[in-house]
Write a protein that holds these residues in place. Sequence first.
Motif, PDB file in Angstrom:
ATOM      1  N   LEU A  34      47.748  28.787  44.988  1.00  0.00           N
ATOM      2  CA  LEU A  34      47.612  29.958  45.865  1.00  0.00           C
ATOM      3  C   LEU A  34      48.650  31.013  45.503  1.00  0.00           C
ATOM      4  N   VAL A  35      49.870  30.568  45.160  1.00  0.00           N
ATOM      5  CA  VAL A  35      50.919  31.521  44.781  1.00  0.00           C
ATOM      6  C   VAL A  35      50.538  32.231  43.481  1.00  0.00           C
ATOM      7  N   ALA A  36      49.963  31.466  42.533  1.00  0.00           N
ATOM      8  CA  ALA A  36      49.552  32.083  41.261  1.00  0.00           C
ATOM      9  C   ALA A  36      48.454  33.104  41.490  1.00  0.00           C
ATOM     10  N   VAL A  37      47.511  32.789  42.391  1.00  0.00           N
ATOM     11  CA  VAL A  37      46.446  33.752  42.701  1.00  0.00           C
ATOM     12  C   VAL A  37      47.047  34.995  43.353  1.00  0.00           C
ATOM     13  N   ALA A  38      48.068  34.786  44.207  1.00  0.00           N
ATOM     14  CA  ALA A  38      48.764  35.934  44.803  1.00  0.00           C
ATOM     15  C   ALA A  38      49.361  36.810  43.703  1.00  0.00           C
ATOM     16  N   GLY A  39      49.932  36.163  42.680  1.00  0.00           N
ATOM     17  CA  GLY A  39      50.478  36.907  41.557  1.00  0.00           C
ATOM     18  C   GLY A  39      49.399  37.708  40.847  1.00  0.00           C
ATOM     19  N   LEU A  40      48.191  37.124  40.725  1.00  0.00           N
ATOM     20  CA  LEU A  40      47.077  37.861  40.108  1.00  0.00           C
ATOM     21  C   LEU A  40      46.732  39.091  40.921  1.00  0.00           C
ATOM     22  N   PHE A  41      46.738  38.952  42.259  1.00  0.00           N
ATOM     23  CA  PHE A  41      46.489  40.117  43.122  1.00  0.00           C
ATOM     24  C   PHE A  41      47.529  41.196  42.845  1.00  0.00           C
ATOM     25  N   ALA A  42      48.798  40.767  42.681  1.00  0.00           N
ATOM     26  CA  ALA A  42      49.867  41.747  42.464  1.00  0.00           C
ATOM     27  C   ALA A  42      49.645  42.507  41.160  1.00  0.00           C
ATOM     28  N   THR A  43      49.194  41.809  40.102  1.00  0.00           N
ATOM     29  CA  THR A  43      48.964  42.518  38.836  1.00  0.00           C
ATOM     30  C   THR A  43      47.769  43.469  38.940  1.00  0.00           C
ATOM     31  N   LEU A  44      46.885  43.245  39.930  1.00  0.00           N
ATOM     32  CA  LEU A  44      45.740  44.145  40.114  1.00  0.00           C
ATOM     33  C   LEU A  44      46.086  45.288  41.073  1.00  0.00           C
ATOM     34  N   SER A  45      47.357  45.516  41.322  1.00  0.00           N
ATOM     35  CA  SER A  45      47.897  46.506  42.274  1.00  0.00           C
ATOM     36  C   SER A  45      47.264  46.389  43.655  1.00  0.00           C
ATOM     37  N   ALA A  46      46.940  45.159  44.066  1.00  0.00           N
ATOM     38  CA  ALA A  46      46.497  44.914  45.440  1.00  0.00           C
ATOM     39  C   ALA A  46      47.701  44.359  46.200  1.00  0.00           C
ATOM     40  N   ASP A  47      48.673  45.253  46.507  1.00  0.00           N
ATOM     41  CA  ASP A  47      49.931  44.822  47.117  1.00  0.00           C
ATOM     42  C   ASP A  47      49.716  44.084  48.431  1.00  0.00           C
TER      43      ASP A  47
END
Lengths: 426, 165
Positions: free
Chosen positions: B37-50
């Motif tokens: 889940l944390v890694a997926v959160a990181g993916l969201f961050a790289t997609l500028s979905a803060d």
Amino acid sequence: MPAELFMPFVMVLVAALLPLQLLPAMIWAERKVSAFIQDRTGPNRADILGIRLGGVIHSIADVVKLIAKEDMTPSKVNSFYYSLGPFLALFISLIPFSIIPLADTLKIGGAAIPLRAVTLDVGILFILAITSFHVYAVVFAGWASNNSFSLLGGLRSAAQMVSYELGLGLSLVGMIMVAQTLDLNEIVRQQGGTIFGILPAWNVFLQPLGFLIFVVSIFAETNRNPFDLPEGESEIIGFHVEYSSMRFAFFFMGEYIAIIGGSAVVATLFLGGWQVPFFDTEMLRENAMLAARIAFGSTAALCVLLSIILMAYDKKLQALYTDKRRFEARVLLGIVVTLGAGAVGGLLFLPTLSSLGEQIVTAIVQNTFLVGKILLFCFFFIWVRWTLPRFRYDQLMNLGWKTLIPLALLNIFLTGVALVLFDRGA
Amino acid sequence: MGPLLFWILSAVAVGSALATIVQRSPLSSALTLTLCLVAVAGLFATLSADFLFVIQLLVYAGAVMVLVIYVIMLLNLGDRELKPLGLSRPRTFVSGLVGILLLALLARAQAGAAGISMGDVPDGFGGVRSIAGTLFTSYLYPFEIVSVLLMAALVGVVVLAMKRF
């Protein structure tokens, strides 16, 4: 622009080192303040070549002791989770500093350089998210130790943290409604100026109830007295009973860094962050020369004052001791005089500041005020610990669920009414 | 920097998701699920979905998984209670079918995304303001219906707990 490229790395370094620098000072302050409150002298024995610095050297002795102790792993523990607990405890408590704005944004050649490691629009939510991760460290440590008391301590602590996270989050809603943003630097910037021309426009004056709930919840989140039930020595020993040496020290450090981090968050959200009361950033930048002069001048004055105190102390030492402790005051006097001479030199030969120099001086002054506020709140943490007795567990849960959460909801309602009446939201 | 982060985070997410289903110890499964889940959160961050990044951390990794781990610890499962991983025939068939369907869905989404240009996102994209604007204007009714559902779940929990005490 090179500054844009390397500044994030510098800020990450600063964000990691600032709490680690404050940590020994915090432990020393805890001992000395507790001694003062209980009318004792406190630590004053450990020395290096006769220099004791009023117990500061004791922190070094502590570190040597903790590193030199045997690092035991009990044979029946789950060794992976057993090691994971202390690492998480220290690591997670360091994260919030990456998002605290240390001073107002610098502008170099048209490029804005934020003085924080991570620029995130949703800073408050990020802090809440990281706070909720603390539970993992406690729960893993308690469970992996394979000890009923550890497990009990870990579960107690987890229940306490989860319960108070609700109060923590809800207490901020009113403040967010007033600020209309989740960005920490923007929230700090809005706290400049004054209310009625007398009070600085800090959120603590706009949201007194929210501030109170937030502070109580922060105390519970950091497992600090009066909510230090996870370690209640008289009942259960706590989740770290099976740990020794540096792995125990990691919990200890994590707890103190969480206190410093909590103070930093309170200072940023409610006490105006890097805002200097009555002076906003533009005013400081215009008067940067004056600010630098005042800083150098006050340092010099402080050094003179310290020298007078040290000379009196030297006289006392000469009468008391015959061994190398006699020279402590003289060595310190040398350092203070050198510092004072440097300050006087700075005052005399201060060059005219460029625009960049003005910004840097402003940033330093603002950062000094932020660190001052953090230290003041750290002192408050210590003060409360040595004044109030510990809560019972049912009292703790009742306070969290039946008092703080309804009060936080009331605060949201009152803030909404006030916003509608005074028309700030529209 | 972006593609590198994407590959690292994706590898962590897929690896930890795999580890979640093949491990026997429920606690290790829960921990690897948290990592996923944390890694997926990181993916969201790289997609500028803060906003999604922080909410993923706050709700899933911070709240839901903490409760899951809490319950696992209270159960205190020993080696005897844990049956070895066995795959019965109907279970394999159903899981395989669901997996193929999911893959087909992903392939369809991939094909649908072919025409969309991958330019720069507008200012404030993925922040609280834009998400709240969409949520409370275009999707107000679904939002309210979901909140009623959550309310019903909360009342249900209270009713279930009331019987015991």
